[in-house]
Motif scaffolding. Structure first.
Motif, short mmCIF file in Angstrom:
data_model
loop_
_atom_site.label_atom_id
_atom_site.label_comp_id
_atom_site.label_asym_id
_atom_site.label_seq_id
_atom_site.Cartn_x
_atom_site.Cartn_y
_atom_site.Cartn_z
N ASN A 228 0.83 -1.22 0.00
CA ASN A 228 0.00 0.00 0.00
C ASN A 228 0.86 1.26 0.00
O ASN A 228 0.59 2.22 -0.72
N ASN A 231 2.49 1.85 -3.32
CA ASN A 231 1.47 2.35 -4.26
C ASN A 231 1.19 3.83 -4.04
O ASN A 231 1.10 4.62 -4.99
N ASN A 237 1.43 -0.03 -8.84
CA ASN A 237 0.18 -0.77 -9.01
C ASN A 237 0.26 -2.19 -8.44
O ASN A 237 -0.23 -3.14 -9.05
N ASN A 239 -0.86 -5.28 -6.53
CA ASN A 239 -2.16 -5.85 -6.18
C ASN A 239 -1.94 -6.76 -4.96
O ASN A 239 -1.34 -7.83 -5.08
N ARG A 240 -2.41 -6.32 -3.81
CA ARG A 240 -2.22 -7.08 -2.56
C ARG A 240 -2.75 -8.50 -2.66
O ARG A 240 -2.24 -9.42 -2.01
N ASN A 241 -3.79 -8.69 -3.43
CA ASN A 241 -4.42 -10.01 -3.54
C ASN A 241 -3.51 -11.03 -4.23
O ASN A 241 -3.78 -12.23 -4.20
N ASN A 242 -2.44 -10.55 -4.86
CA ASN A 242 -1.51 -11.44 -5.55
C ASN A 242 -0.28 -11.77 -4.71
O ASN A 242 0.70 -12.30 -5.23
N SER A 262 4.88 -13.90 -4.13
CA SER A 262 4.03 -13.61 -5.29
C SER A 262 3.30 -14.89 -5.69
O SER A 262 3.94 -15.91 -5.94
N GLN A 266 3.82 -11.94 -12.47
CA GLN A 266 3.22 -10.61 -12.58
C GLN A 266 4.29 -9.54 -12.76
O GLN A 266 5.46 -9.73 -12.41
N VAL A 268 4.90 -5.42 -11.96
CA VAL A 268 4.44 -4.26 -11.20
C VAL A 268 5.10 -3.01 -11.77
O VAL A 268 6.33 -2.97 -11.96
#
Length: 329
Positions: A228, A231, A237, A239-242, A262, A266, A268
């Motif tokens: 966070n 970001n 960008n 994505n915490r869900n990843n 991770s 991905q 970032v």
């Protein structure tokens, strides 16, 4: 008297935007990605960590509360002058130190409390809390926002009072050994022969106890908050869900190490750095390390960096200690 001052420094303190960006860039560019835990500590990160310290399984905080409460009278006897300064490095909310403050006031000791922290919010709230509770006492408090050593310099350059320096919690444990030695040598240069340092060490204990302390929903939230911050501060960008968090004890380094993994391939983008960073599926990024010490290692650390151990103050289970040091000449 209750006031707050922002320290003016000739050098930039490590919480600056430029240093934040530089640290993220360097850490994510490593073959084995690694970011220091101080990046997590904005106001929200500090609030999450405060909740962690209140968990039953997080032993350092509970053990140190016991030490401070049990040994408060003994600590007060370190003071040999009529007036002294109580200086706290990385004060946060000052919850443990408030036990000493109450005790010192009850003993009618004449002292000035200087909490130092890089967090504006932490210092402002702490000073306000003390003013609300002690405005009718002799307590003098000056909260300093900025670098520890700039704060020590500002306090000690124009006076010769005895100083009791508090460096509580596990901050020293969370530094690498090279940084710990450098920090202690700098600290030694800021103290006089009559000063005392009270500093915390998390002791080596059963790995299962260590594992349970560093793996829970709050610790995961604390580590994910790092994403966070990046970001928000650097227009990234993530994505915490990843990502998912896991803490583990490393017997080779004798440290609890926390990682964000991770969960997929991905990329970032960090716009402030104009760079992309690639993560493979299940690639680990280290976010924390907390070394666990033996008594011999603590004593060696003191003597190697110009201190002598006056005594060790333990909790009842000997999971943690606050060590009292003096400068050697």
């Amino acid at each position: 008297m209750f006031k707050v001052k922002v320290l003016q420094s000739e050098t930039k303190i490590f919480s600056s935007e430029e240093h934040f960006a530089q640290t993220v860039n360097e850490g994510l560019s490593l073959k084995n990605k690694c970011l220091p835990s101080w990046l997590i500590f904005d106001n929200t990160g500090s609030e999450i960590f405060k909740k962690i310290t209140e968990l039953e399984e997080y032993l350092p905080a509970a053990c140190e509360f016991e030490i401070i409460h049990h040994h408060k009278n003994h600590i007060s006897k370190l003071i040999t002058e009529k007036q002294f300064n109580l200086i706290e490095l990385g004060a946060g909310d000052g919850c443990k130190t408030k036990i000493l403050i109450e005790h010192f006031l009850n003993k009618k000791l004449d002292f000035h409390y200087f909490p130092i922290d890089i967090s504006n919010g932490a210092i402002t709230n702490l000073v306000k809390s003390l003013e609300n509770n002690h405005s009718d006492t002799s307590l003098q408090t000056t909260g300093l926002i900025g670098d520890y050593f700039e704060g020590l310099k500002a306090i000690t350059q124009n006076e010769s009072k005895q100083n009791l320096i508090l460096f509580l919690g596990v901050t020293l444990n969370n530094m690498g050994l090279e940084k710990t030695r450098s920090f202690l040598k700098n600290l030694r240069g800021s103290l006089s022969p009559k000063d005392f340092l009270l500093t915390g060490f998390d002791l080596m204990k059963k790995p299962k106890l260590l594992y349970s302390a560093y793996n829970n929903a709050l610790f995961e939230e604390f580590n994910l908050h790092l994403l966070n911050r990046i970001n928000e501060e650097l227009d990234a960008n993530f994505n915490r869900n990843n990502f998912t968090q896991q803490g583990q004890y490393n017997p080779k380094t004798r440290a609890v190490e926390s990682y964000l993994y991770s969960t997929q391939n991905q990329t970032v983008r960090i716009n402030a750095l104009s760079k992309d960073f690639h993560f493979k599926a299940w690639e680990a990024m280290q976010t924390e390390q907390s070394f666990k010490y033996t008594l011999k290692e603590i004593e060696n650390l003191a003597t190697e960096n110009g201190f002598e151990v006056v005594e060790h103050l333990f909790d009842s289970k000997k999971y943690f200690l606050d060590s009292v040091w003096k400068v050697t000449y």
